[in-house]
Each structure stands twice: as structure tokens, then as C-alpha cells.
Design a protein around this motif. Structure first.
Motif, PDB file in Angstrom:
ATOM      1  N   ASP A  59       0.939  -1.184  -0.055  1.00  0.00           N
ATOM      2  CA  ASP A  59       0.051  -0.059   0.035  1.00  0.00           C
ATOM      3  C   ASP A  59       0.894   1.310   0.042  1.00  0.00           C
ATOM      4  OD1 ASP A  59      -1.830  -1.705   0.151  1.00  0.00           O
ATOM      5  OD2 ASP A  59      -2.840  -1.062   2.317  1.00  0.00           O
ATOM      6  N   ILE A  60       0.349   2.283  -0.732  1.00  0.00           N
ATOM      7  CA  ILE A  60       1.172   3.410  -0.911  1.00  0.00           C
ATOM      8  C   ILE A  60       0.348   4.458   0.196  1.00  0.00           C
ATOM      9  CG2 ILE A  60       1.485   5.710  -2.087  1.00  0.00           C
ATOM     10  CD1 ILE A  60       1.305   3.838  -4.651  1.00  0.00           C
ATOM     11  N   PRO A  61       1.263   5.032   1.053  1.00  0.00           N
ATOM     12  CA  PRO A  61       0.618   5.725   2.317  1.00  0.00           C
ATOM     13  C   PRO A  61      -0.279   6.868   1.949  1.00  0.00           C
ATOM     14  CG  PRO A  61       3.024   6.210   2.157  1.00  0.00           C
ATOM     15  CD  PRO A  61       2.794   4.966   1.341  1.00  0.00           C
ATOM     16  N   ASP A  62      -1.075   7.021   2.751  1.00  0.00           N
ATOM     17  CA  ASP A  62      -2.190   8.129   2.534  1.00  0.00           C
ATOM     18  C   ASP A  62      -1.193   9.558   2.582  1.00  0.00           C
ATOM     19  OD1 ASP A  62      -4.150   6.516   2.038  1.00  0.00           O
ATOM     20  OD2 ASP A  62      -4.737   6.805   4.083  1.00  0.00           O
ATOM     21  N   THR A  63      -0.232   9.705   2.995  1.00  0.00           N
ATOM     22  CA  THR A  63       0.690  10.896   3.151  1.00  0.00           C
ATOM     23  C   THR A  63       1.402  11.208   2.063  1.00  0.00           C
ATOM     24  OG1 THR A  63       2.068   9.590   4.415  1.00  0.00           O
ATOM     25  CG2 THR A  63       0.552  10.966   5.841  1.00  0.00           C
ATOM     26  N   GLN A  64       1.326  10.275   1.038  1.00  0.00           N
ATOM     27  CA  GLN A  64       2.318  10.575  -0.159  1.00  0.00           C
ATOM     28  C   GLN A  64       2.044  11.794  -0.700  1.00  0.00           C
ATOM     29  OE1 GLN A  64       4.994   8.396  -1.457  1.00  0.00           O
ATOM     30  NE2 GLN A  64       5.147  10.315  -2.261  1.00  0.00           N
ATOM     31  N   VAL A  65       3.068  12.562  -1.109  1.00  0.00           N
ATOM     32  CA  VAL A  65       3.087  13.669  -1.927  1.00  0.00           C
ATOM     33  C   VAL A  65       3.388  13.550  -3.059  1.00  0.00           C
ATOM     34  CG1 VAL A  65       4.097  16.078  -2.125  1.00  0.00           C
ATOM     35  CG2 VAL A  65       3.951  15.164   0.334  1.00  0.00           C
ATOM     36  N   TYR A  66       2.828  14.284  -4.103  1.00  0.00           N
ATOM     37  CA  TYR A  66       2.786  14.037  -5.605  1.00  0.00           C
ATOM     38  C   TYR A  66       3.345  15.229  -6.222  1.00  0.00           C
ATOM     39  CZ  TYR A  66      -0.008   9.851  -4.656  1.00  0.00           C
ATOM     40  OH  TYR A  66      -0.417   8.708  -4.130  1.00  0.00           O
ATOM     41  N   VAL A  67       4.336  15.200  -7.152  1.00  0.00           N
ATOM     42  CA  VAL A  67       4.952  16.386  -8.000  1.00  0.00           C
ATOM     43  C   VAL A  67       4.674  16.106  -9.447  1.00  0.00           C
ATOM     44  CG1 VAL A  67       6.418  17.030  -5.910  1.00  0.00           C
ATOM     45  CG2 VAL A  67       7.264  15.138  -7.892  1.00  0.00           C
ATOM     46  N   PRO A  68       4.759  17.146 -10.143  1.00  0.00           N
ATOM     47  CA  PRO A  68       4.605  16.944 -11.655  1.00  0.00           C
ATOM     48  C   PRO A  68       5.739  16.655 -12.256  1.00  0.00           C
ATOM     49  CG  PRO A  68       4.539  19.399 -10.940  1.00  0.00           C
ATOM     50  CD  PRO A  68       4.654  18.730  -9.589  1.00  0.00           C
ATOM     51  N   GLY A 189       1.651  -2.915  -8.878  1.00  0.00           N
ATOM     52  CA  GLY A 189       1.964  -3.285  -7.440  1.00  0.00           C
ATOM     53  C   GLY A 189       1.284  -4.534  -7.231  1.00  0.00           C
ATOM     54  N   PRO A 190       1.678  -5.040  -6.030  1.00  0.00           N
ATOM     55  CA  PRO A 190       1.295  -6.259  -5.454  1.00  0.00           C
ATOM     56  C   PRO A 190      -0.248  -6.461  -5.698  1.00  0.00           C
ATOM     57  CG  PRO A 190       2.862  -5.412  -4.007  1.00  0.00           C
ATOM     58  CD  PRO A 190       2.582  -4.282  -4.735  1.00  0.00           C
ATOM     59  N   VAL A 191      -0.297  -7.776  -5.996  1.00  0.00           N
ATOM     60  CA  VAL A 191      -1.880  -7.991  -6.054  1.00  0.00           C
ATOM     61  C   VAL A 191      -2.753  -8.007  -4.741  1.00  0.00           C
ATOM     62  CG1 VAL A 191      -3.530 -10.036  -6.441  1.00  0.00           C
ATOM     63  CG2 VAL A 191      -1.695  -9.680  -8.232  1.00  0.00           C
ATOM     64  N   ASN A 192      -3.829  -7.276  -4.599  1.00  0.00           N
ATOM     65  CA  ASN A 192      -4.304  -7.146  -3.245  1.00  0.00           C
ATOM     66  C   ASN A 192      -4.011  -5.840  -2.401  1.00  0.00           C
ATOM     67  OD1 ASN A 192      -6.051  -9.509  -3.687  1.00  0.00           O
ATOM     68  ND2 ASN A 192      -4.613 -10.819  -2.759  1.00  0.00           N
ATOM     69  N   ALA A 193      -2.941  -5.306  -2.995  1.00  0.00           N
ATOM     70  CA  ALA A 193      -2.734  -4.023  -2.373  1.00  0.00           C
ATOM     71  C   ALA A 193      -3.462  -2.976  -2.614  1.00  0.00           C
ATOM     72  CB  ALA A 193      -1.338  -3.482  -2.845  1.00  0.00           C
ATOM     73  N   ASP A 194      -3.876  -1.989  -1.589  1.00  0.00           N
ATOM     74  CA  ASP A 194      -5.106  -1.079  -1.792  1.00  0.00           C
ATOM     75  C   ASP A 194      -4.485   0.243  -2.172  1.00  0.00           C
ATOM     76  OD1 ASP A 194      -7.344   0.391  -1.692  1.00  0.00           O
ATOM     77  OD2 ASP A 194      -7.357   0.329   0.460  1.00  0.00           O
ATOM     78  N   ASN A 195      -4.229   0.254  -3.509  1.00  0.00           N
ATOM     79  CA  ASN A 195      -3.639   1.569  -4.254  1.00  0.00           C
ATOM     80  C   ASN A 195      -4.736   2.061  -5.003  1.00  0.00           C
ATOM     81  OD1 ASN A 195      -1.320   1.387  -2.912  1.00  0.00           O
ATOM     82  ND2 ASN A 195      -0.446   0.230  -4.373  1.00  0.00           N
ATOM     83  N   VAL A 196      -5.846   1.958  -4.707  1.00  0.00           N
ATOM     84  CA  VAL A 196      -7.001   2.586  -5.812  1.00  0.00           C
ATOM     85  C   VAL A 196      -6.924   4.006  -5.708  1.00  0.00           C
ATOM     86  CG1 VAL A 196      -9.582   2.944  -5.950  1.00  0.00           C
ATOM     87  CG2 VAL A 196      -8.712   0.617  -5.370  1.00  0.00           C
ATOM     88  N   ASP A 197      -6.736   4.740  -4.570  1.00  0.00           N
ATOM     89  CA  ASP A 197      -6.841   6.317  -4.391  1.00  0.00           C
ATOM     90  C   ASP A 197      -5.372   6.754  -5.312  1.00  0.00           C
ATOM     91  OD1 ASP A 197      -9.248   6.494  -3.488  1.00  0.00           O
ATOM     92  OD2 ASP A 197      -8.460   6.461  -1.338  1.00  0.00           O
ATOM     93  N   PRO A 198      -4.265   6.169  -4.840  1.00  0.00           N
ATOM     94  CA  PRO A 198      -3.151   6.644  -5.530  1.00  0.00           C
ATOM     95  C   PRO A 198      -2.946   6.471  -6.871  1.00  0.00           C
ATOM     96  CG  PRO A 198      -2.463   5.374  -3.336  1.00  0.00           C
ATOM     97  CD  PRO A 198      -4.038   5.434  -3.648  1.00  0.00           C
ATOM     98  N   TRP A 199      -3.452   5.300  -7.271  1.00  0.00           N
ATOM     99  CA  TRP A 199      -3.398   5.262  -8.816  1.00  0.00           C
ATOM    100  C   TRP A 199      -4.447   6.124  -9.425  1.00  0.00           C
ATOM    101  CZ3 TRP A 199       0.851   3.835  -8.354  1.00  0.00           C
ATOM    102  CH2 TRP A 199       1.517   2.591  -8.228  1.00  0.00           C
TER     103      TRP A 199
END
Length: 210
Positions: A59-68, A189-199
């Protein structure tokens, strides 16, 4: 969890000389300066292929910051996670961190991709390059205010060069097209990882620039 592009060695007892490494960098700021590795066959001391591991957390943390990120010479921008390692090889740029990966692949295209061309052309190509490629499904989605072709599938990751382990990955590849340019954005990412929001954050961030 690719439109355009897209979308990216094991250990042995006697290491061979490494091939020249692609240009690498790490994303650390909102710079706009201009998707991986080939799987190796053996785990240490064995000539048989490495076994696929059970799915670890990714899982990618909810606190992850994104940059262009704007590829050199391209009129497109997409947000990527800050701090992920970056590798550029030809028309592809890969961002990776631990078990997750983003590949941005840019090509010129005279026609826009369709569900038919992705299934009949792209899927066979991926079958030949993604280890244990399986379960391809092609459909459409709406991202960044435009219709895109969405291809989902599963495959094995490259063998970890340190641990010799292989992870079963889930892939989302969004294909975008504009003014003769195609972008394939592959998120994995790994199957079953919850990355719906980051993706969703990444795939919905693509913008065409003047």
C-alpha cells in the motif's frame, strides 16, 4: 491500478559483469525536467526459476506527496510520487519505490489507440515481455477529462537482485492520445494491495501542455 504509455536480475553464485545502467535519478521536487528491469532466471545456487512469493503488503501511504513530471521534449505532464527513484530508458521513464512502479511511455501515433488495437496488438506484445502474463481485460475509462483505453492484467515482477524474490503484480495501463502523441501510463503493485486512490490520483493528473 496505462494512454499513450506507456507503463516497466536475479542473483547467481558467480556474478557476471553488469550491462550499462540506464540514466537514473530520484524525484525530490516539483521540477519538470525531463516506465523496467529484465528478470533473471535463478535464485542463489539453483538453475531453476525463482518461485513467485505470496502477495506482500504494497500500500502507498495516504501521506504520499505528488509532484508534476514532464518528460523531456514532450507536451504532457503527469503527477508522480515525490521521492521515488526515477530511471529513463529511451521513450520510457519508470518511477519505483519498494514494491510499486509507474511507467510513462511516450510515442508518436498517427491513430488513437482503441480497445481493439490494444487487445490485438498490445496484449500479444505484453505476453512476450511480462513474466507469467495473465488475465488481460480491455475496456474504456475516463481520466483527466478524456476517454482512455484501460488494460488490466497480472504478471510477475522482476527478480529482486538482493533477495531473489518475485512478487505477483496487478497492472493498470491507461492509453491516452492527443495531437499525434500517445502516452501509455502503466501502474503496478502487488496483487491485493490497496492503491485505488493513489493510482486514481496519478492517472487523473495527466495534462497536455502547449
Amino acid at each position: 491500478m496505462g494512454t499513450g504509455a506507456i507503463l516497466l536480475s536475479g542473483c547467481s553464485s558467480t556474478p557476471s559483469s553488469p550491462a550499462p545502467a540506464p540514466t537514473s535519478a530520484r524525484v525530490t521536487a516539483t521540477s519538470t525536467s525531463g516506465p523496467g528491469s529484465q528478470p533473471a532466471a535463478s535464485s542463489p545456487g539453483s538453475a531453476s526459476p525463482a518461485a513467485t512469493e505470496s502477495n506482500p503488503p504494497g500500500d502507498i501511504p495516504d501521506t504520499q506527496v505528488y509532484v508534476p513530471f514532464t518528460p523531456s521534449g514532450a507536451n504532457v505532464s503527469v503527477k508522480v510520487p515525490e521521492g521515488w527513484a526515477r530511471t529513463t530508458t529511451g521513450a520510457s521513464t519508470v518511477f519505483s519505490d519498494k514494491l510499486n512502479r509507474i511507467e510513462v511511455h511516450i510515442t508518436k501515433a498517427t491513430t488513437a489507440p482503441t480497445t481493439s488495437t490494444v487487445m490485438n496488438v498490445d496484449v500479444p506484445q505484453l505476453q512476450g515481455s511480462v513474466p507469467k502474463f495473465a488475465s488481460p481485460k480491455v475496456g474504456t475509462a475516463r481520466r483527466a477529462g478524456q476517454p482512455v483505453v484501460l488494460l488490466t492484467y497480472q504478471g510477475d515482477s522482476a527478480v529482486d537482485p538482493v533477495t531473489g524474490k518475485v512478487v505477483r503484480d496487478a497492472f493498470e495501463r491507461y492509453s491516452y492520445s492527443h495531437a499525434g502523441i500517445r502516452v501509455d501510463l502503466t501502474l503496478s503493485g502487488p496483487v491485493n494491495a490497496d492503491n485505488v486512490d493513489p493510482w486514481r490520483t496519478v492517472s487523473d493528473s495527466l495534462r497536455w501542455t502547449p
